[in-house]
Design an enzyme around this catalytic site. Structure first.
Site, PDB file in Angstrom:
ATOM      1  N   HIS A  46     -23.775  -1.090  39.204  1.00  0.00           N
ATOM      2  CA  HIS A  46     -23.534  -1.042  37.762  1.00  0.00           C
ATOM      3  C   HIS A  46     -22.097  -0.613  37.527  1.00  0.00           C
ATOM      4  O   HIS A  46     -21.497   0.074  38.354  1.00  0.00           O
ATOM      5  CB  HIS A  46     -24.502  -0.087  37.064  1.00  0.00           C
ATOM      6  CG  HIS A  46     -24.545   1.270  37.669  1.00  0.00           C
ATOM      7  ND1 HIS A  46     -25.273   1.559  38.801  1.00  0.00           N
ATOM      8  CD2 HIS A  46     -23.924   2.422  37.324  1.00  0.00           C
ATOM      9  CE1 HIS A  46     -25.122   2.828  39.114  1.00  0.00           C
ATOM     10  NE2 HIS A  46     -24.294   3.382  38.245  1.00  0.00           N
ATOM     11  N   ASN A  53     -19.409   3.454  41.094  1.00  0.00           N
ATOM     12  CA  ASN A  53     -19.591   4.469  42.122  1.00  0.00           C
ATOM     13  C   ASN A  53     -20.372   3.871  43.290  1.00  0.00           C
ATOM     14  O   ASN A  53     -21.292   3.085  43.079  1.00  0.00           O
ATOM     15  CB  ASN A  53     -20.358   5.663  41.553  1.00  0.00           C
ATOM     16  CG  ASN A  53     -19.584   6.351  40.436  1.00  0.00           C
ATOM     17  OD1 ASN A  53     -18.369   6.438  40.489  1.00  0.00           O
ATOM     18  ND2 ASN A  53     -20.292   6.815  39.422  1.00  0.00           N
ATOM     19  N   ARG A  99     -26.502   1.931  26.633  1.00  0.00           N
ATOM     20  CA  ARG A  99     -25.789   3.209  26.580  1.00  0.00           C
ATOM     21  C   ARG A  99     -26.302   4.156  27.651  1.00  0.00           C
ATOM     22  O   ARG A  99     -27.518   4.252  27.871  1.00  0.00           O
ATOM     23  CB  ARG A  99     -25.948   3.862  25.199  1.00  0.00           C
ATOM     24  CG  ARG A  99     -25.270   3.081  24.126  1.00  0.00           C
ATOM     25  CD  ARG A  99     -25.261   3.799  22.787  1.00  0.00           C
ATOM     26  NE  ARG A  99     -24.987   2.836  21.733  1.00  0.00           N
ATOM     27  CZ  ARG A  99     -23.796   2.334  21.462  1.00  0.00           C
ATOM     28  NH1 ARG A  99     -22.740   2.725  22.166  1.00  0.00           N
ATOM     29  NH2 ARG A  99     -23.640   1.442  20.508  1.00  0.00           N
ATOM     30  N   ASP A 100     -25.354   4.845  28.311  1.00  0.00           N
ATOM     31  CA  ASP A 100     -25.727   5.835  29.313  1.00  0.00           C
ATOM     32  C   ASP A 100     -26.473   6.982  28.637  1.00  0.00           C
ATOM     33  O   ASP A 100     -26.095   7.444  27.570  1.00  0.00           O
ATOM     34  CB  ASP A 100     -24.475   6.357  30.034  1.00  0.00           C
ATOM     35  CG  ASP A 100     -24.817   7.076  31.328  1.00  0.00           C
ATOM     36  OD1 ASP A 100     -24.474   6.551  32.403  1.00  0.00           O
ATOM     37  OD2 ASP A 100     -25.431   8.172  31.269  1.00  0.00           O
ATOM     38  N   ILE A 101     -27.532   7.444  29.301  1.00  0.00           N
ATOM     39  CA  ILE A 101     -28.373   8.497  28.730  1.00  0.00           C
ATOM     40  C   ILE A 101     -27.653   9.846  28.722  1.00  0.00           C
ATOM     41  O   ILE A 101     -28.034  10.739  27.954  1.00  0.00           O
ATOM     42  CB  ILE A 101     -29.698   8.561  29.527  1.00  0.00           C
ATOM     43  CG1 ILE A 101     -30.815   9.165  28.688  1.00  0.00           C
ATOM     44  CG2 ILE A 101     -29.535   9.289  30.851  1.00  0.00           C
ATOM     45  CD1 ILE A 101     -32.196   8.952  29.292  1.00  0.00           C
ATOM     46  N   HIS A 135     -19.633   1.341  34.875  1.00  0.00           N
ATOM     47  CA  HIS A 135     -19.532   2.248  33.731  1.00  0.00           C
ATOM     48  C   HIS A 135     -18.344   1.817  32.876  1.00  0.00           C
ATOM     49  O   HIS A 135     -17.243   1.640  33.405  1.00  0.00           O
ATOM     50  CB  HIS A 135     -19.254   3.674  34.189  1.00  0.00           C
ATOM     51  CG  HIS A 135     -20.320   4.314  35.021  1.00  0.00           C
ATOM     52  ND1 HIS A 135     -21.162   5.279  34.531  1.00  0.00           N
ATOM     53  CD2 HIS A 135     -20.673   4.143  36.316  1.00  0.00           C
ATOM     54  CE1 HIS A 135     -21.981   5.680  35.493  1.00  0.00           C
ATOM     55  NE2 HIS A 135     -21.701   5.009  36.594  1.00  0.00           N
ATOM     56  N   VAL A 151     -27.970   5.873  41.104  1.00  0.00           N
ATOM     57  CA  VAL A 151     -28.938   4.793  40.877  1.00  0.00           C
ATOM     58  C   VAL A 151     -28.516   3.627  41.760  1.00  0.00           C
ATOM     59  O   VAL A 151     -27.385   3.130  41.648  1.00  0.00           O
ATOM     60  CB  VAL A 151     -28.987   4.377  39.392  1.00  0.00           C
ATOM     61  CG1 VAL A 151     -29.962   3.210  39.213  1.00  0.00           C
ATOM     62  CG2 VAL A 151     -29.395   5.549  38.501  1.00  0.00           C
TER      63      VAL A 151
HETATM   64  P1  AMP Z   1     -24.173   6.478  38.985  1.00  0.00           P
HETATM   65  O1  AMP Z   1     -24.159   7.976  39.141  1.00  0.00           O
HETATM   66  O2  AMP Z   1     -22.850   5.821  39.081  1.00  0.00           O
HETATM   67  O3  AMP Z   1     -25.217   5.854  39.892  1.00  0.00           O
HETATM   68  O4  AMP Z   1     -24.611   6.229  37.490  1.00  0.00           O
HETATM   69  C1  AMP Z   1     -25.916   6.250  37.051  1.00  0.00           C
HETATM   70  C2  AMP Z   1     -25.878   6.492  35.574  1.00  0.00           C
HETATM   71  O5  AMP Z   1     -27.138   6.118  35.035  1.00  0.00           O
HETATM   72  C3  AMP Z   1     -25.645   7.946  35.179  1.00  0.00           C
HETATM   73  O6  AMP Z   1     -24.455   8.032  34.397  1.00  0.00           O
HETATM   74  C4  AMP Z   1     -26.894   8.315  34.389  1.00  0.00           C
HETATM   75  O7  AMP Z   1     -26.631   9.162  33.304  1.00  0.00           O
HETATM   76  C5  AMP Z   1     -27.400   6.950  33.940  1.00  0.00           C
HETATM   77  N1  AMP Z   1     -28.825   6.853  33.684  1.00  0.00           N
HETATM   78  C6  AMP Z   1     -29.844   7.276  34.464  1.00  0.00           C
HETATM   79  N2  AMP Z   1     -31.026   6.974  33.909  1.00  0.00           N
HETATM   80  C7  AMP Z   1     -30.746   6.339  32.748  1.00  0.00           C
HETATM   81  C8  AMP Z   1     -31.541   5.771  31.705  1.00  0.00           C
HETATM   82  N3  AMP Z   1     -32.882   5.800  31.747  1.00  0.00           N
HETATM   83  N4  AMP Z   1     -30.921   5.204  30.647  1.00  0.00           N
HETATM   84  C9  AMP Z   1     -29.569   5.164  30.578  1.00  0.00           C
HETATM   85  N5  AMP Z   1     -28.770   5.677  31.533  1.00  0.00           N
HETATM   86  C10 AMP Z   1     -29.339   6.258  32.595  1.00  0.00           C
END
Ligand code: AMP
Length: 117
Positions: free
Chosen positions: A101, A88, A30-32, A103, A97
């Protein structure tokens, strides 16, 4: 190459996450900072920094993410209502990140996307 990002740390269990699925190829958690009632990230275990870095002979890496997301949607019962998958890439795409990945967003009627900020 070892994944140096925070997602690599989740895969290696160095930091916690709410993991909803894992197999030999990928992990889903799950996204944080959820942007929808359901917001799950599907991350390959192979490190690929951005979609630009994905080699043609590794294209199945992304296919597996999409298939795992659809399977999750079916298992959780929202596949028929629908969902959105998003990847993205780099700055204009909003990537934060640098491990590819996918979403998965669901659980409500989603707004349109792609509007310049
Ligand atoms: P992006 O902006 O497409 O690179 O997405 C990165 C996603 O990772 C964002 O939606 C963040 O909220 C999510 N994220 C960052 N750190 C964590 C974490 N430790 N656990 C879960 N989701 C995370």
């Amino acid at each position: 190459m070892t994944d140096p990002t925070i997602f690599g740390k989740i895969i290696r269990r160095e930091i916690p996450a709410d993991i909803v699925y894992e197999d030999e190829h990928l992990i889903a958690f799950r996204d944080i900072a959820p942007q929808a009632p359901v917001h799950v990230l599907f991350v390959p275990k192979l490190h690929v920094a951005t979609l630009n870095d994905l080699q043609a002979d590794r294209a199945e890496v992304v296919g597996r993410l999409a298939h795992a997301a659809a399977a999750y949607a079916k298992r959780e019962g929202f596949a028929e209502n629908g969902y959105r998958i998003v990847m993205n890439c780099n700055g204009d795409g909003g990537q934060t990140v640098f491990q590819i990945h996918l979403h998965l967003l669901a659980g409500a009627q989603l707004g349109r996307f792609g509007t310049p900020r």
